[in-house]
Enzyme design. Structure first.
Site, mmCIF file in Angstrom:
data_model
loop_
_atom_site.group_PDB
_atom_site.id
_atom_site.type_symbol
_atom_site.label_atom_id
_atom_site.label_comp_id
_atom_site.label_asym_id
_atom_site.label_seq_id
_atom_site.Cartn_x
_atom_site.Cartn_y
_atom_site.Cartn_z
ATOM 1 N N SER A 187 -13.978 4.500 -6.385
ATOM 2 C CA SER A 187 -12.709 4.158 -7.012
ATOM 3 C C SER A 187 -12.258 5.268 -7.963
ATOM 4 O O SER A 187 -12.081 6.411 -7.532
ATOM 5 C CB SER A 187 -12.830 2.802 -7.719
ATOM 6 O OG SER A 187 -11.572 2.301 -8.087
ATOM 7 N N ASP A 229 -7.752 -3.045 1.128
ATOM 8 C CA ASP A 229 -7.886 -2.678 -0.285
ATOM 9 C C ASP A 229 -6.540 -2.828 -0.988
ATOM 10 O O ASP A 229 -5.536 -2.261 -0.555
ATOM 11 C CB ASP A 229 -8.374 -1.228 -0.388
ATOM 12 C CG ASP A 229 -8.835 -0.852 -1.789
ATOM 13 O OD1 ASP A 229 -8.346 -1.444 -2.763
ATOM 14 O OD2 ASP A 229 -9.681 0.049 -1.896
ATOM 15 N N HIS A 234 -11.668 -3.713 -1.755
ATOM 16 C CA HIS A 234 -11.950 -2.519 -2.554
ATOM 17 C C HIS A 234 -13.442 -2.326 -2.811
ATOM 18 O O HIS A 234 -13.953 -1.209 -2.763
ATOM 19 C CB HIS A 234 -11.206 -2.627 -3.888
ATOM 20 C CG HIS A 234 -11.332 -1.420 -4.758
ATOM 21 N ND1 HIS A 234 -10.807 -0.194 -4.412
ATOM 22 C CD2 HIS A 234 -11.943 -1.254 -5.965
ATOM 23 C CE1 HIS A 234 -11.063 0.680 -5.371
ATOM 24 N NE2 HIS A 234 -11.760 0.072 -6.313
#
Length: 319
Positions: free
Chosen positions: A125, A245, A275
């Site tokens: 991320s 996501d 995600h």
């Protein structure tokens, strides 16, 4: 690096250690490592964690998996994150955050034990953005990078309307640490498995508040900067990204794959995954993602890594 209250846990397969270091600005930063207990590491993996998260608890499964596969794994909690000092989840300068990571990782990579081994960045991320910016600072230094749902662009639904943004940016210079930034709960939209969602919320080092104004500004500016300069990425990389996501944009991972100058690049998109690919999915999904990552690393771990790591062409996994 002189240890400060090191914690050690031993098993037959993996050894875990903790250590505090000082940043260039005198901030006390937490670091940790998972290393094979029964053999020499075949390569080095440096972990870059996501927004509001930390390494020792949230990324424990990742560290253990890689160490069991034969890798030495090192992580660092950014300033204001996890067990590191600083105002909680306040990023006053993304450049400083990246510099802290780059300095620590290089100190590990150039130690006698690891200087001749392949070295990889691993970013999840926001940590994907950190990994890409470390590569920008050290373009010929790394053997490769694994980017898990990287923050190359924040999805539109997490960004407030333009008028609200304009007001908030004006306030950033006045009250940078205030938690005024409206956004969705990333745990709700990023973690599919309800039990994992509860487990994550029980983590005492998880940041639960709204993003601070300066933090949100730094994240947005960083993602815009990376999006504009995707063609500067030259190292071998693997991107893994869930097609569903709603936190980071899979289409920008496709754009990174298409734009990067890397000769060795692979993109894997996973249908129906969210995600949290390595933590928030059902066990069989997590196993699949880690199997793909470890297989990719295994093919690139044998080479000695001085300044110019070898490149190898691989196919895009997109149809």
């Amino acid at each position: 690096m002189a240890p400060d209250m090191p914690g050690e846990q031993h098993s037959n397969v993996v050894k875990y250690e903790e250590e505090f270091i000082q940043s260039s600005q005198g901030v006390k930063l937490f670091t940790c490592r998972w290393v094979p207990a029964d053999r020499q590491a075949k390569a080095l993996i440096c972990l870059c964690h996501g927004y509001g998260i930390e390494c020792s608890i949230f990324m424990k499964d990742t560290g253990v998996r890689f160490a069991k596969a034969g890798y030495a794994v090192f992580g660092i909690d950014y300033e204001g994150h996890g067990k590191s000092a600083g105002t909680q989840c306040y990023i006053k300068s993304f450049d400083d955050l990246v510099a802290d990571c780059a300095t620590f990782f290089r100190s590990v990579a150039e130690s006698v034990e690891y200087r001749e081994k392949a070295r990889f960045l691993y970013g999840e991320s926001m940590g994907g953005a950190v990994a890409l910016l470390i590569h920008r600072k050290q373009p010929n230094y790394w053997s490769g990078a694994v980017l898990v749902a990287p923050m190359c662009k924040i999805t539109e639904e997490l960004i407030p309307p333009p008028l609200v943004l304009s007001i908030l940016w004006t306030l950033t210079a006045i009250i940078p640490t205030w938690k005024l930034m409206p956004t969705q709960d990333i745990t709700d939209v990023g973690i599919k498995d309800p039990d994992k969602r509860m487990e994550l919320r029980a983590n005492p080092y998880l940041y639960r508040g709204r993003p601070r104004l300066k933090t949100a500004f730094e994240l947005l500016m960083t993602s815009l900067d990376i999006e504009k300069r995707l063609d500067e990425v030259m190292l071998p990389f693997l991107i893994v990204h869930g097609e569903d996501d709603r936190v980071t944009d899979p289409s920008v991972s496709k754009l990174l794959y298409a734009s990067a100058k890397s000769l060795d690049k692979t993109l894997k998109l996973y249908p129906n995954m969210w995600h949290g690919l390595t933590y928030g999915e059902p066990p069989e999904h997590i196993e699949l993602v880690f199997s793909d990552i470890i297989a990719w690393l295994g093919k690139r771990s044998a080479a000695v890594c001085p300044e110019e790591p070898p490149l190898e062409t691989s196919r895009n996994s997109l149809p």
